[in-house]
Design a protein around this motif. Structure first.
Motif, PDB file in Angstrom:
ATOM      1  N   LEU A 100      55.896  28.070  27.604  1.00 27.16           N
ATOM      2  CA  LEU A 100      54.854  29.213  27.040  1.00 27.16           C
ATOM      3  C   LEU A 100      55.378  30.426  26.210  1.00 27.16           C
ATOM      4  O   LEU A 100      55.077  30.736  25.111  1.00 27.16           O
ATOM      5  CB  LEU A 100      53.996  29.612  28.146  1.00 27.16           C
ATOM      6  N   GLN A 101      56.303  31.226  26.720  1.00 26.18           N
ATOM      7  CA  GLN A 101      56.862  32.294  26.201  1.00 26.18           C
ATOM      8  C   GLN A 101      57.538  31.822  24.822  1.00 26.18           C
ATOM      9  O   GLN A 101      57.522  32.602  23.720  1.00 26.18           O
ATOM     10  CB  GLN A 101      58.050  32.763  27.205  1.00 26.18           C
ATOM     11  N   LEU A 102      58.375  30.792  24.899  1.00 25.33           N
ATOM     12  CA  LEU A 102      58.841  30.304  23.743  1.00 25.33           C
ATOM     13  C   LEU A 102      57.841  29.923  22.392  1.00 25.33           C
ATOM     14  O   LEU A 102      57.682  30.227  21.174  1.00 25.33           O
ATOM     15  CB  LEU A 102      59.641  29.027  23.744  1.00 25.33           C
ATOM     16  N   GLN A 103      56.602  29.397  23.015  1.00 28.41           N
ATOM     17  CA  GLN A 103      55.537  29.187  21.985  1.00 28.41           C
ATOM     18  C   GLN A 103      55.028  30.278  21.465  1.00 28.41           C
ATOM     19  O   GLN A 103      54.628  30.435  20.189  1.00 28.41           O
ATOM     20  CB  GLN A 103      54.456  28.183  22.740  1.00 28.41           C
ATOM     21  N   PHE A 197      46.644  43.743  30.829  1.00 28.49           N
ATOM     22  CA  PHE A 197      47.953  43.976  30.550  1.00 28.49           C
ATOM     23  C   PHE A 197      48.174  45.408  29.876  1.00 28.49           C
ATOM     24  O   PHE A 197      47.040  46.176  29.421  1.00 28.49           O
ATOM     25  CB  PHE A 197      48.516  42.863  29.372  1.00 28.49           C
ATOM     26  N   GLY A 198      49.369  46.170  29.694  1.00 27.08           N
ATOM     27  CA  GLY A 198      49.787  47.273  29.387  1.00 27.08           C
ATOM     28  C   GLY A 198      50.140  48.141  30.617  1.00 27.08           C
ATOM     29  O   GLY A 198      49.846  47.547  31.977  1.00 27.08           O
ATOM     30  N   LYS A 199      51.255  48.901  30.485  1.00 26.68           N
ATOM     31  CA  LYS A 199      51.598  49.534  31.667  1.00 26.68           C
ATOM     32  C   LYS A 199      50.514  49.850  32.866  1.00 26.68           C
ATOM     33  O   LYS A 199      50.783  49.803  34.005  1.00 26.68           O
ATOM     34  CB  LYS A 199      52.384  50.842  31.131  1.00 26.68           C
ATOM     35  N   PHE A 200      49.490  50.543  32.342  1.00 21.24           N
ATOM     36  CA  PHE A 200      48.271  51.012  33.091  1.00 21.24           C
ATOM     37  C   PHE A 200      47.073  50.114  33.186  1.00 21.24           C
ATOM     38  O   PHE A 200      46.099  50.395  33.545  1.00 21.24           O
ATOM     39  CB  PHE A 200      47.877  52.555  32.941  1.00 21.24           C
ATOM     40  N   ASP A 212      36.826  24.144  37.789  1.00 16.01           N
ATOM     41  CA  ASP A 212      36.783  24.210  39.354  1.00 16.01           C
ATOM     42  C   ASP A 212      36.628  25.479  40.236  1.00 16.01           C
ATOM     43  O   ASP A 212      37.434  26.395  40.083  1.00 16.01           O
ATOM     44  CB  ASP A 212      38.345  23.331  39.871  1.00 16.01           C
ATOM     45  N   SER A 213      35.619  25.366  40.984  1.00 16.72           N
ATOM     46  CA  SER A 213      35.478  26.819  41.473  1.00 16.72           C
ATOM     47  C   SER A 213      36.294  27.305  42.377  1.00 16.72           C
ATOM     48  O   SER A 213      36.659  28.392  42.833  1.00 16.72           O
ATOM     49  CB  SER A 213      33.783  27.033  42.356  1.00 16.72           C
ATOM     50  N   GLN A 214      37.318  26.140  43.040  1.00 19.38           N
ATOM     51  CA  GLN A 214      38.296  26.515  44.017  1.00 19.38           C
ATOM     52  C   GLN A 214      39.937  26.522  43.432  1.00 19.38           C
ATOM     53  O   GLN A 214      40.755  26.952  44.123  1.00 19.38           O
ATOM     54  CB  GLN A 214      38.338  25.697  45.077  1.00 19.38           C
ATOM     55  N   HIS A 215      39.709  26.535  42.146  1.00 26.88           N
ATOM     56  CA  HIS A 215      41.329  26.534  41.469  1.00 26.88           C
ATOM     57  C   HIS A 215      41.809  27.884  41.735  1.00 26.88           C
ATOM     58  O   HIS A 215      43.284  27.826  42.035  1.00 26.88           O
ATOM     59  CB  HIS A 215      40.985  26.028  40.085  1.00 26.88           C
ATOM     60  N   TYR A 216      41.142  28.871  41.237  1.00 27.87           N
ATOM     61  CA  TYR A 216      41.673  30.253  41.468  1.00 27.87           C
ATOM     62  C   TYR A 216      40.944  30.780  42.609  1.00 27.87           C
ATOM     63  O   TYR A 216      39.714  31.019  42.803  1.00 27.87           O
ATOM     64  CB  TYR A 216      41.453  31.098  40.263  1.00 27.87           C
ATOM     65  N   GLN A 217      41.970  31.433  43.531  1.00 24.76           N
ATOM     66  CA  GLN A 217      41.593  31.865  44.831  1.00 24.76           C
ATOM     67  C   GLN A 217      42.291  33.479  45.385  1.00 24.76           C
ATOM     68  O   GLN A 217      43.414  33.242  44.629  1.00 24.76           O
ATOM     69  CB  GLN A 217      41.327  31.190  45.933  1.00 24.76           C
ATOM     70  N   ALA A 218      41.674  34.163  45.735  1.00 30.50           N
ATOM     71  CA  ALA A 218      42.312  35.552  46.180  1.00 30.50           C
ATOM     72  C   ALA A 218      43.595  34.919  46.995  1.00 30.50           C
ATOM     73  O   ALA A 218      43.412  34.175  47.840  1.00 30.50           O
ATOM     74  CB  ALA A 218      41.413  36.271  47.251  1.00 30.50           C
ATOM     75  N   GLY A 219      44.645  35.660  46.898  1.00 32.62           N
ATOM     76  CA  GLY A 219      45.934  35.358  47.774  1.00 32.62           C
ATOM     77  C   GLY A 219      47.092  34.620  47.109  1.00 32.62           C
ATOM     78  O   GLY A 219      47.973  34.430  47.312  1.00 32.62           O
ATOM     79  N   GLN A 220      46.525  33.854  45.834  1.00 30.41           N
ATOM     80  CA  GLN A 220      47.641  33.020  45.308  1.00 30.41           C
ATOM     81  C   GLN A 220      48.455  33.965  44.356  1.00 30.41           C
ATOM     82  O   GLN A 220      48.259  35.166  44.032  1.00 30.41           O
ATOM     83  CB  GLN A 220      46.652  32.023  44.253  1.00 30.41           C
ATOM     84  N   GLY A 221      49.553  33.228  44.137  1.00 31.57           N
ATOM     85  CA  GLY A 221      50.693  34.071  43.450  1.00 31.57           C
ATOM     86  C   GLY A 221      50.251  34.433  41.916  1.00 31.57           C
ATOM     87  O   GLY A 221      49.557  33.571  41.342  1.00 31.57           O
ATOM     88  N   THR A 222      50.884  35.663  41.307  1.00 33.76           N
ATOM     89  CA  THR A 222      50.416  36.104  40.206  1.00 33.76           C
ATOM     90  C   THR A 222      51.641  36.270  39.271  1.00 33.76           C
ATOM     91  O   THR A 222      51.578  36.855  38.229  1.00 33.76           O
ATOM     92  CB  THR A 222      49.537  37.275  40.171  1.00 33.76           C
ATOM     93  N   LEU A 223      53.078  35.654  39.897  1.00 34.74           N
ATOM     94  CA  LEU A 223      54.173  35.857  38.846  1.00 34.74           C
ATOM     95  C   LEU A 223      53.897  35.489  37.582  1.00 34.74           C
ATOM     96  O   LEU A 223      54.406  36.185  36.513  1.00 34.74           O
ATOM     97  CB  LEU A 223      55.303  35.119  39.664  1.00 34.74           C
ATOM     98  N   LEU A 224      53.511  34.137  37.363  1.00 32.78           N
ATOM     99  CA  LEU A 224      53.221  33.573  35.991  1.00 32.78           C
ATOM    100  C   LEU A 224      52.430  34.472  34.995  1.00 32.78           C
ATOM    101  O   LEU A 224      52.637  35.145  34.261  1.00 32.78           O
ATOM    102  CB  LEU A 224      52.567  32.361  36.227  1.00 32.78           C
ATOM    103  N   GLU A 226      51.771  37.721  35.492  1.00 32.02           N
ATOM    104  CA  GLU A 226      52.567  39.166  35.157  1.00 32.02           C
ATOM    105  C   GLU A 226      53.515  38.986  34.213  1.00 32.02           C
ATOM    106  O   GLU A 226      53.724  39.778  33.141  1.00 32.02           O
ATOM    107  CB  GLU A 226      53.551  39.351  36.559  1.00 32.02           C
ATOM    108  N   LYS A 227      54.326  37.727  34.003  1.00 39.78           N
ATOM    109  CA  LYS A 227      55.523  37.474  32.973  1.00 39.78           C
ATOM    110  C   LYS A 227      54.884  37.339  31.599  1.00 39.78           C
ATOM    111  O   LYS A 227      55.337  37.833  30.716  1.00 39.78           O
ATOM    112  CB  LYS A 227      56.442  36.494  33.491  1.00 39.78           C
ATOM    113  N   ILE A 228      53.560  36.673  31.618  1.00 35.39           N
ATOM    114  CA  ILE A 228      52.940  36.297  30.354  1.00 35.39           C
ATOM    115  C   ILE A 228      52.622  37.677  29.690  1.00 35.39           C
ATOM    116  O   ILE A 228      52.831  38.332  28.851  1.00 35.39           O
ATOM    117  CB  ILE A 228      51.716  35.379  30.345  1.00 35.39           C
ATOM    118  N   CYS A 229      51.877  38.776  30.567  1.00 35.10           N
ATOM    119  CA  CYS A 229      51.284  39.730  30.310  1.00 35.10           C
ATOM    120  C   CYS A 229      52.276  40.978  29.838  1.00 35.10           C
ATOM    121  O   CYS A 229      52.021  41.744  29.298  1.00 35.10           O
ATOM    122  CB  CYS A 229      50.323  40.447  31.576  1.00 35.10           C
TER     123      CYS A 229
END
Length: 244
Positions: A100-103, A197-200, A212-224, A226-229
Motif C-alpha cells: 500500500l505504501q508503494l501505491q 492523522f497528524g501529530k495531534f 461485517d459488524s464484527q470485522h472491526y472491534q475494540a482491542g484489535q491491533g492498530t499498527l497498520l 498507524e503506519k498509513i497515517c
C-alpha cells in the motif's frame, strides 16, 4: 538396670515427640527437597502409590507424573503454534503495508491516492476507504479541487468526544447519526476503523468500512493504521497546502 530403664524412657519420649509432629505439605515437600535420593531409595513404594484423578479415578504416581508431562508438552505445542500464527499474520501485515505504501507514493494526484486506498481496501474484503481533511488545517476552498474532502472539525467533535478522546484510533460500530454524518450517501456500514492523522490527530480522518459488524472491534491491533497515517500528511501536502 536403672540405666536401661532410663534409655527405654528416653526412647519412648523421642517416639512421643515424633508422633506429636503434625505432617503437612510444607514439611513433606521440604523433606523430599533435602533428600533428593528419596525416590531412588523408595522406587518400589512409589510405584504402589495412588493419586486421585478427575477422570480415571485413581492412578499410580508415575502415571500421574507422565500425564502432567504430556499436558505440559501439549501446552508448549499450543504456544508454539500460536507464535507461528502471529508470525505469519505479522508477515502478511508487513507485506500488505509495504504494498500500500508503494501505491500511495506512486500516486500522481490526491484522487489517485484515494483510489489506491479504495482498491487496497476492497482487495481485503472491505467496503472501501474514505479520506477527510479538517477544514481548519488545509486550504480546501476554491480554486482547490478537493473541497469535497473538507470536514468541519467542530461538527466532527461529537464523534471525537464519543470515540476518540483517549486514542487516535477507533475500531467498532457507529450509530446511525454518526454514519449519516460521515457517509451521506452510504450503503450498509457494519463496522469501521477510524484513524485520525497528524501529530495531534488534528489534520484529518481516514476511515475503512466493512459490511461485517464484527470485522472491526475494540482491542484489535492498530499498527497498520498507524503506519498509513504517518505517511498520509506528507503525501497530501503534494497537492493541498496547509493553512498557516
Amino acid at each position: 538396670m536403672v540405666a536401661k530403664d532410663t534409655q527405654i524412657e528416653s526412647a519412648k519420649c523421642v517416639e512421643h515427640q515424633n508422633s506429636a509432629i503434625e505432617l503437612n505439605d510444607e514439611i513433606v515437600s521440604q523433606y523430599i527437597i533435602d533428600n533428593p535420593d528419596f525416590f531412588i531409595r523408595n522406587a518400589a513404594r512409589i510405584e504402589q502409590m495412588r493419586v486421585p484423578h478427575p477422570v480415571r479415578g485413581i492412578i499410580s504416581l508415575p502415571e500421574w507424573h507422565m500425564a502432567r508431562q504430556r499436558n505440559k508438552i501439549s501446552q508448549l505445542e499450543s504456544e508454539i503454534t500460536l507464535l507461528m500464527e502471529h508470525a505469519i499474520a505479522n508477515e502478511r501485515l508487513f507485506s500488505d503495508m509495504l504494498y500500500l505504501q508503494l501505491q500511495l507514493i506512486k500516486a500522481n494526484s490526491l484522487d489517485e491516492l484515494i483510489l489506491s486506498l479504495n482498491s487496497w481496501a476492497k482487495a481485503l474484503g472491505l467496503s472501501g476507504a474514505y479520506l477527510y481533511l479538517f477544514d481548519d488545517k488545509w486550504l480546501l476552498n476554491a480554486p482547490s479541487n478537493y473541497h469535497n474532502l473538507a470536514l468541519n472539525a467542530s461538527q466532527f467533535d461529537f464523534i471525537r468526544v464519543r470515540h476518540l478522546q483517549y486514542s487516535q484510533y477507533y475500531l467498532g460500530r457507529l450509530n446511525s447519526t454518526e454514519v449519516d454524518f460521515l457517509f451521506p450517501t452510504h450503503g450498509y456500514i457494519g463496522s469501521v476503523a477510524l484513524s485520525l492523522f497528524g501529530k495531534f490527530g488534528d489534520l484529518g480522518l481516514l476511515i475503512f468500512t466493512s459490511p461485517d459488524s464484527q470485522h472491526y472491534q475494540a482491542g484489535q491491533g492498530t499498527l497498520l493504521l498507524e503506519k498509513i497515517c504517518e505517511i498520509l500528511p506528507i503525501l497530501i501536502e503534494r497537492w493541498v497546502m496547509r493553512k498557516k
